[in-house]
Design a protein around this motif. Structure first.
Motif, PDB file in Angstrom:
ATOM      1  N   LYS A   1       0.960   7.077 -10.361  1.00 42.07           N
ATOM      2  CA  LYS A   1      -0.256   6.408 -10.816  1.00 42.07           C
ATOM      3  C   LYS A   1      -0.057   4.966 -11.243  1.00 42.07           C
ATOM      4  CE  LYS A   1      -2.085  10.403 -10.159  1.00 42.07           C
ATOM      5  NZ  LYS A   1      -2.609  10.662  -8.799  1.00 42.07           N
ATOM      6  N   GLU A   2       1.104   4.391 -10.913  1.00 44.04           N
ATOM      7  CA  GLU A   2       1.287   2.965 -11.152  1.00 44.04           C
ATOM      8  C   GLU A   2       0.651   2.191 -10.001  1.00 44.04           C
ATOM      9  OE1 GLU A   2       2.659   1.439 -13.824  1.00 44.04           O
ATOM     10  OE2 GLU A   2       2.793   3.410 -14.732  1.00 44.04           O
ATOM     11  N   GLU A   3       0.563   0.875 -10.180  1.00 47.25           N
ATOM     12  CA  GLU A   3      -0.054   0.033  -9.165  1.00 47.25           C
ATOM     13  C   GLU A   3       0.821  -0.078  -7.918  1.00 47.25           C
ATOM     14  OE1 GLU A   3      -2.787  -1.962  -8.626  1.00 47.25           O
ATOM     15  OE2 GLU A   3      -3.762  -0.944 -10.287  1.00 47.25           O
ATOM     16  N   LEU A   4       0.178  -0.080  -6.769  1.00 47.56           N
ATOM     17  CA  LEU A   4       0.879  -0.410  -5.531  1.00 47.56           C
ATOM     18  C   LEU A   4       0.732  -1.897  -5.257  1.00 47.56           C
ATOM     19  CD1 LEU A   4      -0.126   2.487  -3.101  1.00 47.56           C
ATOM     20  CD2 LEU A   4       1.791   2.367  -4.688  1.00 47.56           C
ATOM     21  N   GLU A   5       1.787  -2.475  -4.691  1.00 47.85           N
ATOM     22  CA  GLU A   5       1.725  -3.869  -4.277  1.00 47.85           C
ATOM     23  C   GLU A   5       2.028  -3.941  -2.789  1.00 47.85           C
ATOM     24  OE1 GLU A   5       4.678  -5.972  -6.458  1.00 47.85           O
ATOM     25  OE2 GLU A   5       6.334  -5.066  -5.358  1.00 47.85           O
ATOM     26  N   VAL A   6       1.498  -5.001  -2.169  1.00 53.71           N
ATOM     27  CA  VAL A   6       1.761  -5.205  -0.747  1.00 53.71           C
ATOM     28  C   VAL A   6       3.171  -5.748  -0.596  1.00 53.71           C
ATOM     29  CG1 VAL A   6       1.048  -6.439   1.324  1.00 53.71           C
ATOM     30  CG2 VAL A   6      -0.673  -5.612  -0.299  1.00 53.71           C
ATOM     31  N   ALA A   7       3.934  -5.130   0.277  1.00 60.45           N
ATOM     32  CA  ALA A   7       5.313  -5.549   0.509  1.00 60.45           C
ATOM     33  C   ALA A   7       5.506  -5.767   2.003  1.00 60.45           C
ATOM     34  CB  ALA A   7       6.286  -4.493  -0.002  1.00 60.45           C
ATOM     35  N   ARG A   8       6.052  -6.914   2.357  1.00 63.03           N
ATOM     36  CA  ARG A   8       6.272  -7.221   3.762  1.00 63.03           C
ATOM     37  C   ARG A   8       7.762  -7.212   4.029  1.00 63.03           C
ATOM     38  NH1 ARG A   8       3.901 -12.529   6.888  1.00 63.03           N
ATOM     39  NH2 ARG A   8       4.008 -11.675   8.974  1.00 63.03           N
TER      40      ARG A   8
ATOM     41  N   LYS B   1      -9.630  -4.978  -3.222  1.00 62.76           N
ATOM     42  CA  LYS B   1      -8.620  -5.952  -3.611  1.00 62.76           C
ATOM     43  C   LYS B   1      -7.430  -5.901  -2.662  1.00 62.76           C
ATOM     44  CE  LYS B   1      -5.681  -5.347  -7.039  1.00 62.76           C
ATOM     45  NZ  LYS B   1      -5.134  -5.119  -8.401  1.00 62.76           N
ATOM     46  N   THR B   2      -7.011  -4.686  -2.344  1.00 58.31           N
ATOM     47  CA  THR B   2      -5.856  -4.521  -1.466  1.00 58.31           C
ATOM     48  C   THR B   2      -6.180  -4.975  -0.050  1.00 58.31           C
ATOM     49  OG1 THR B   2      -5.130  -2.663  -2.815  1.00 58.31           O
ATOM     50  CG2 THR B   2      -4.148  -2.872  -0.624  1.00 58.31           C
ATOM     51  N   VAL B   3      -7.389  -4.643   0.408  1.00 64.46           N
ATOM     52  CA  VAL B   3      -7.808  -5.070   1.744  1.00 64.46           C
ATOM     53  C   VAL B   3      -7.794  -6.595   1.841  1.00 64.46           C
ATOM     54  CG1 VAL B   3      -9.741  -5.157   3.364  1.00 64.46           C
ATOM     55  CG2 VAL B   3      -9.114  -2.998   2.270  1.00 64.46           C
ATOM     56  N   ALA B   4      -8.230  -7.252   0.780  1.00 64.87           N
ATOM     57  CA  ALA B   4      -8.254  -8.712   0.774  1.00 64.87           C
ATOM     58  C   ALA B   4      -6.847  -9.279   0.916  1.00 64.87           C
ATOM     59  CB  ALA B   4      -8.899  -9.227  -0.507  1.00 64.87           C
ATOM     60  N   ILE B   5      -5.895  -8.647   0.264  1.00 64.10           N
ATOM     61  CA  ILE B   5      -4.500  -9.094   0.385  1.00 64.10           C
ATOM     62  C   ILE B   5      -3.999  -8.853   1.807  1.00 64.10           C
ATOM     63  CG2 ILE B   5      -2.135  -8.672  -0.378  1.00 64.10           C
ATOM     64  CD1 ILE B   5      -3.373  -7.862  -3.127  1.00 64.10           C
ATOM     65  N   LEU B   6      -4.288  -7.690   2.329  1.00 62.50           N
ATOM     66  CA  LEU B   6      -3.814  -7.353   3.668  1.00 62.50           C
ATOM     67  C   LEU B   6      -4.400  -8.294   4.721  1.00 62.50           C
ATOM     68  CD1 LEU B   6      -3.968  -3.463   3.538  1.00 62.50           C
ATOM     69  CD2 LEU B   6      -1.928  -4.895   3.488  1.00 62.50           C
ATOM     70  N   GLU B   7      -5.628  -8.744   4.473  1.00 61.45           N
ATOM     71  CA  GLU B   7      -6.273  -9.624   5.445  1.00 61.45           C
ATOM     72  C   GLU B   7      -5.585 -10.979   5.551  1.00 61.45           C
ATOM     73  OE1 GLU B   7     -10.328  -9.602   4.237  1.00 61.45           O
ATOM     74  OE2 GLU B   7     -10.825  -7.872   5.484  1.00 61.45           O
ATOM     75  N   ARG B   8      -4.752 -11.300   4.550  1.00 62.66           N
ATOM     76  CA  ARG B   8      -4.010 -12.551   4.618  1.00 62.66           C
ATOM     77  C   ARG B   8      -2.891 -12.483   5.647  1.00 62.66           C
ATOM     78  NH1 ARG B   8      -2.518 -13.194  -1.483  1.00 62.66           N
ATOM     79  NH2 ARG B   8      -4.535 -12.847  -2.459  1.00 62.66           N
ATOM     80  N   TYR B   9      -2.462 -11.276   5.939  1.00 61.97           N
ATOM     81  CA  TYR B   9      -1.408 -11.104   6.932  1.00 61.97           C
ATOM     82  C   TYR B   9      -2.051 -11.026   8.309  1.00 61.97           C
ATOM     83  CZ  TYR B   9       1.557  -9.998   2.956  1.00 61.97           C
ATOM     84  OH  TYR B   9       2.239 -10.055   1.784  1.00 61.97           O
ATOM     85  N   THR B  10      -1.628 -11.891   9.170  1.00 57.33           N
ATOM     86  CA  THR B  10      -2.293 -11.985  10.467  1.00 57.33           C
ATOM     87  C   THR B  10      -1.734 -11.004  11.477  1.00 57.33           C
ATOM     88  OG1 THR B  10      -0.789 -13.755  11.119  1.00 57.33           O
ATOM     89  CG2 THR B  10      -2.898 -14.388  10.158  1.00 57.33           C
TER      90      THR B  10
END
Ligand SMILES: [Zn+2]
Length: 56
Positions: A7-14, A42-51
């Motif tokens: 239940k902790e936050e997930l972060e986008v990792a590349r 919020k997560t979708v917005a971050i993912l959209e930065r990755y082309t």
């Protein structure tokens, strides 16, 4: 969005040209398709930065 395990936050990792979700608590790595149904705005917005997201 929250980890299903702790239940902790997930972060986008590349890494290696692919995008994953990584838990900030237990460090569990999720593939995008595993959590696709749970993605919040919020997560979708971050993912959209990755082309070049690969939904593998
Ligand atoms: Zn976790």
């Amino acid at each position: 969005m929250k980890c299903r395990e702790c239940k902790e936050e997930l972060e986008v990792a590349r890494s290696c040209g692919r995008v994953r979700m990584r838990c900030t608590g237990c460090q569990k790595i999720y593939q995008i398709h595993e959590v696709a149904a749970d993605l919040d705005d919020k997560t979708v917005a971050i993912l959209e930065r990755y082309t070049a997201i690969i939904y593998d």
